[in-house]
Design a protein around this motif. Structure first.
Motif, PDB file in Angstrom:
ATOM      1  N   ARG A 125       0.827  -1.207   0.000  1.00  0.00           N
ATOM      2  CA  ARG A 125       0.000   0.000   0.000  1.00  0.00           C
ATOM      3  C   ARG A 125       0.864   1.260   0.000  1.00  0.00           C
ATOM      4  N   ASN A 126       1.956   1.232   0.729  1.00  0.00           N
ATOM      5  CA  ASN A 126       2.866   2.377   0.702  1.00  0.00           C
ATOM      6  C   ASN A 126       3.477   2.567  -0.679  1.00  0.00           C
ATOM      7  N   LEU A 127       3.783   1.461  -1.352  1.00  0.00           N
ATOM      8  CA  LEU A 127       4.304   1.547  -2.719  1.00  0.00           C
ATOM      9  C   LEU A 127       3.234   2.083  -3.669  1.00  0.00           C
ATOM     10  N   PHE A 128       1.994   1.691  -3.462  1.00  0.00           N
ATOM     11  CA  PHE A 128       0.881   2.194  -4.262  1.00  0.00           C
ATOM     12  C   PHE A 128       0.794   3.715  -4.144  1.00  0.00           C
ATOM     13  N   VAL A 129       0.920   4.224  -2.917  1.00  0.00           N
ATOM     14  CA  VAL A 129       0.891   5.675  -2.698  1.00  0.00           C
ATOM     15  C   VAL A 129       2.026   6.345  -3.465  1.00  0.00           C
ATOM     16  N   SER A 130       3.200   5.728  -3.424  1.00  0.00           N
ATOM     17  CA  SER A 130       4.343   6.283  -4.155  1.00  0.00           C
ATOM     18  C   SER A 130       4.118   6.226  -5.660  1.00  0.00           C
ATOM     19  N   LEU A 131       3.350   5.229  -6.091  1.00  0.00           N
ATOM     20  CA  LEU A 131       3.101   5.048  -7.516  1.00  0.00           C
ATOM     21  C   LEU A 131       2.281   6.191  -8.099  1.00  0.00           C
ATOM     22  N   TYR A 132       1.301   6.716  -7.316  1.00  0.00           N
ATOM     23  CA  TYR A 132       0.487   7.802  -7.861  1.00  0.00           C
ATOM     24  C   TYR A 132       1.097   9.178  -7.617  1.00  0.00           C
ATOM     25  N   ARG A 133       2.133   9.240  -6.769  1.00  0.00           N
ATOM     26  CA  ARG A 133       2.708  10.535  -6.402  1.00  0.00           C
ATOM     27  C   ARG A 133       3.192  11.366  -7.599  1.00  0.00           C
ATOM     28  N   PRO A 134       3.814  10.754  -8.632  1.00  0.00           N
ATOM     29  CA  PRO A 134       4.314  11.591  -9.737  1.00  0.00           C
ATOM     30  C   PRO A 134       3.240  12.081 -10.696  1.00  0.00           C
ATOM     31  N   LEU A 135       2.033  11.524 -10.636  1.00  0.00           N
ATOM     32  CA  LEU A 135       1.016  11.864 -11.630  1.00  0.00           C
ATOM     33  C   LEU A 135       0.662  13.353 -11.652  1.00  0.00           C
ATOM     34  N   PRO A 136       0.427  13.998 -10.495  1.00  0.00           N
ATOM     35  CA  PRO A 136       0.129  15.439 -10.561  1.00  0.00           C
ATOM     36  C   PRO A 136       1.276  16.256 -11.138  1.00  0.00           C
ATOM     37  N   PHE A 137       2.517  15.877 -10.816  1.00  0.00           N
ATOM     38  CA  PHE A 137       3.668  16.631 -11.316  1.00  0.00           C
ATOM     39  C   PHE A 137       3.780  16.535 -12.838  1.00  0.00           C
ATOM     40  N   LYS A 138       3.315  15.422 -13.375  1.00  0.00           N
ATOM     41  CA  LYS A 138       3.375  15.217 -14.821  1.00  0.00           C
ATOM     42  C   LYS A 138       2.387  16.124 -15.550  1.00  0.00           C
ATOM     43  N   HIS A 139       1.280  16.443 -14.901  1.00  0.00           N
ATOM     44  CA  HIS A 139       0.195  17.160 -15.574  1.00  0.00           C
ATOM     45  C   HIS A 139       0.035  18.619 -15.150  1.00  0.00           C
ATOM     46  N   ILE A 140       0.568  18.989 -13.980  1.00  0.00           N
ATOM     47  CA  ILE A 140       0.329  20.335 -13.453  1.00  0.00           C
ATOM     48  C   ILE A 140       1.650  21.084 -13.353  1.00  0.00           C
ATOM     49  N   LYS A 141       1.796  22.132 -14.127  1.00  0.00           N
ATOM     50  CA  LYS A 141       3.036  22.907 -14.152  1.00  0.00           C
ATOM     51  C   LYS A 141       3.225  23.668 -12.835  1.00  0.00           C
ATOM     52  N   GLY A 142       4.453  23.719 -12.380  1.00  0.00           N
ATOM     53  CA  GLY A 142       4.800  24.504 -11.208  1.00  0.00           C
ATOM     54  C   GLY A 142       4.553  23.820  -9.888  1.00  0.00           C
ATOM     55  N   LEU A 143       4.035  22.587  -9.912  1.00  0.00           N
ATOM     56  CA  LEU A 143       3.721  21.896  -8.670  1.00  0.00           C
ATOM     57  C   LEU A 143       4.969  21.599  -7.847  1.00  0.00           C
TER      58      LEU A 143
END
Length: 600
Positions: A125-143
């Protein structure tokens, strides 16, 4: 029989976004292979447990599993959980030690459930959390130019008679932060870990807000696990902003902040008077309207993060009002029983959010949800299909088999298939698959009620009123019984007196009835089987009082979800004590076969 190593998420550096994205591509491409291997591994490990051996008789192939192991609910499995809680060994259900029992919110089903979890599953579950962590950075500039002001709250844990910890999932995540990995928290979060893990929720919320205001220019996103909990933080800010400004102006925290963790955490930031910052915050909070208050207080924020699907969708208008144009993103779908999928398009509109399944997290099966079958009782022997066999546009209830000892367990959610990413299905969360109101032949599901209330609350907008929150019940104190909705109303104009017109509320009652299905409307004909629907307006803060009732009984503030129907007599007394006015539907809805709500 040896399971292939690819069935579980491999360990990776959560700071390496490319590694996270690569793993996600791999698991969604090899969905069928991973799912078959997950089941093979679970059965080979656990076939000799007391629970499975009674069904499998030494066979642990997929066909024997599907033929012989029953599809169950929590109540069917509860005796095994109780036995483990009372000290029997974990191997009655699982080959690995159960290290914690996760407690569910208890607000959707009325009573908290205890869900078994192994250390291995927690690592996943901790790895799952890490798995979604980069998604906002990929789509939202300046995050990446700032940190996150995400509000988490520790829940006091308990122990079973045998000494097994009983915790919420949020508490497990917070407690998984160790001195060895604390640097990850500090790199991401504005508030120190010791403040988030303060057991006093009020002190924790106050100090997390204080940290966020002092570092307002460094906040790139805000949020909480659920939309409702983030709005509670905003309401708390509305009640305490003058005191927060005073703390910032003087450089000294309020005397009622006595928890040593909060004092230690806040001392890192509240080290000197800052009257200029206090004046800026006072100027914004003191304005007549709190529209865009989040954007005004945190000018560099790029998004608000919270679950806004299912029953949380009703809070979207207020999030958008306070957010001032900030996108509202809902990153993942999961439950205490299992983490399920990720939203790979964070900037999609809340109403369009779909979650892509991560097939390594459990073995997933699905029961097709057909409303007509639910109503006439024809779903006695429902067909259970595999993850890869779901069909776009169809609705399903997930059935999960986990590494922690749940087998063919019904989650109780309704998911709608919207497409596929690589070979992994994508789902929208629709609602809980639960009848929330019923008097005669009528069966009103959570989705039906949400759609009906959504239609009715549109009538409030011309009067500068908004629906803050709602719940419901059936009143059988008179004949015939009738539906009762409790509504807490508010205004987008600060300090405006809430005095709704009775005729408007009567029309809201009628609109709710018109939006329900033909079985309900036919029952309302001539008031013979179902009486006129009633809306009871509750005073400001009523739903905070309801939340406090459940929190006092062990529910987590972070995981709390307002129940869409209330059956607990003590909770009903809490709501009844807040009622300030009552209105009834004055018209009988037409009962011809028309549908104003989306069908399942």
């Amino acid at each position: 029989m040896v399971a292939r190593p690819s069935i579980m998420l491999p360990k990776f550096d959560p700071a390496n976004h490319n590694a996270c994205l690569s793993i996600f591509e791999d698991v969604t491409t090899n969905t069928k292979q991973i799912q078959d291997s997950v089941l093979e591994s679970i059965l080979s490990r656990n076939a000799q447990t007391e629970y499975l051996s009674g069904f499998l008789n030494g066979k642990f192939d997929k066909q024997s599993f599907k033929k012989n192991v029953p599809v169950i609910t929590y109540e069917d499995f509860r005796s095994y959980i109780d036995r483990i809680a009372n000290g029997e060994p974990s191997d009655i259900i699982c080959d690995r030690p159960i290290t914690v029992l996760l407690v569910s919110s208890g607000t959707s089903g009325g009573v908290p459930k205890l869900i078994p979890l192994t250390a291995e599953d927690m690592d996943q579950r901790n790895l799952f959390v890490s798995l979604y962590r980069p998604l906002p950075f990929k789509h939202i500039k300046g995050l990446s130019e700032g940190k996150s002001l995400l509000f988490y709250f520790l829940t006091r844990e308990s122990e079973t008679a045998s000494g097994l910890p009983v915790r919420t999932m949020i508490t497990c995540v917070l407690k998984s932060v160790t001195p060895a990995n604390k640097f990850i928290w500090e790199r991401i979060q504005i508030s120190p870990h010791e403040i988030a893990t303060c057991p006093d929720t009020t002190q924790s919320m106050y100090c997390q807000l204080l940290c966020g205001l002092i570092q307002r220019g460094n906040v790139s996103r805000l949020g909480a696990p659920f939309a409702s909990s983030f709005l509670k933080v905003i309401n708390f800010l509305g009640d305490h902003w003058t005191e927060l400004c005073s703390n910032i102006r003087t450089g000294r925290v309020s005397d009622w902040i006595t928890d040593h963790q909060c004092i230690s955490g806040i001392s890192k930031f509240l080290s000197a008077p800052n009257p200029e910052l206090a004046s800026i915050i006072e100027q914004e909070c003191g304005k007549t309207s709190w529209e865009a208050i989040v954007k005004r207080l945190w000018p560099n924020a790029k998004c608000i993060e919270a679950v806004v699907t299912g029953s949380m969708s009703q809070y979207i208008p207020m999030l958008e009002f306070y957010g001032g144009g900030l996108p509202v993103i809902s990153l993942f779908y999961g439950s205490s029983e299992c983490l399920f999928g990720l939203n790979i398009n964070p900037l999609s509109k809340p109403c369009d959010v779909s979650y892509t399944t991560v097939p390594s997290m459990a073995y997933f099966e699905f029961l097709e949800v057909k409303k007509e079958n639910q109503e006439d009782g024809n779903d006695v022997n429902p067909v259970v299909i595999d993850l890869v066999d779901v069909k776009i546009g169809h609705d399903y209830e997930p059935v999960i088999t986990t590494f922690s000892g749940l087998y063919r367990y019904r989650l109780g959610d309704v998911l709608r298939v919207t497409g596929f990413y690589n070979n992994a299905p994508q789902f929208q969360f629709v609602a809980r698959n639960k009848v929330v109101l019923s008097i005669d032949m009528d069966k009103t599901y959570e989705e039906d009620l949400l759609n009906a209330v959504t239609n009715a609350k549109l009538l409030l907008e011309p009067h500068d009123l908004v629906l803050i929150d709602f719940t419901s019940r059936v009143d059988f104190s008179s004949y015939p019984g009738h539906y009762v909705l409790y509504w807490e109303l508010g205004s987008k104009v600060k300090d405006k007196k809430i005095d709704p017109d009775t005729k408007v509320l009567e029309e809201c009652c009628f609109t709710v009835e018109e939006s329900l299905d033909s079985v309900y409307r036919k029952g309302r004909k001539n008031d013979k089987n179902i009486g006129p629907l009633e809306i009871k307006v509750a005073r400001r803060g009523a739903f905070d009082e309801l939340m406090n009732f459940f929190v006092a009984r062990g529910t987590s503030v972070s995981q709390y979800k307002t129940p869409r129907s209330v059956k607990n007599e003590e909770a009903l007394k809490v709501m009844e004590a807040t009622v300030v006015s009552k209105s009834f539907s004055r018209k009988v809805p037409s009962w011809e076969l028309h549908e104003l709500h989306s069908s399942r």
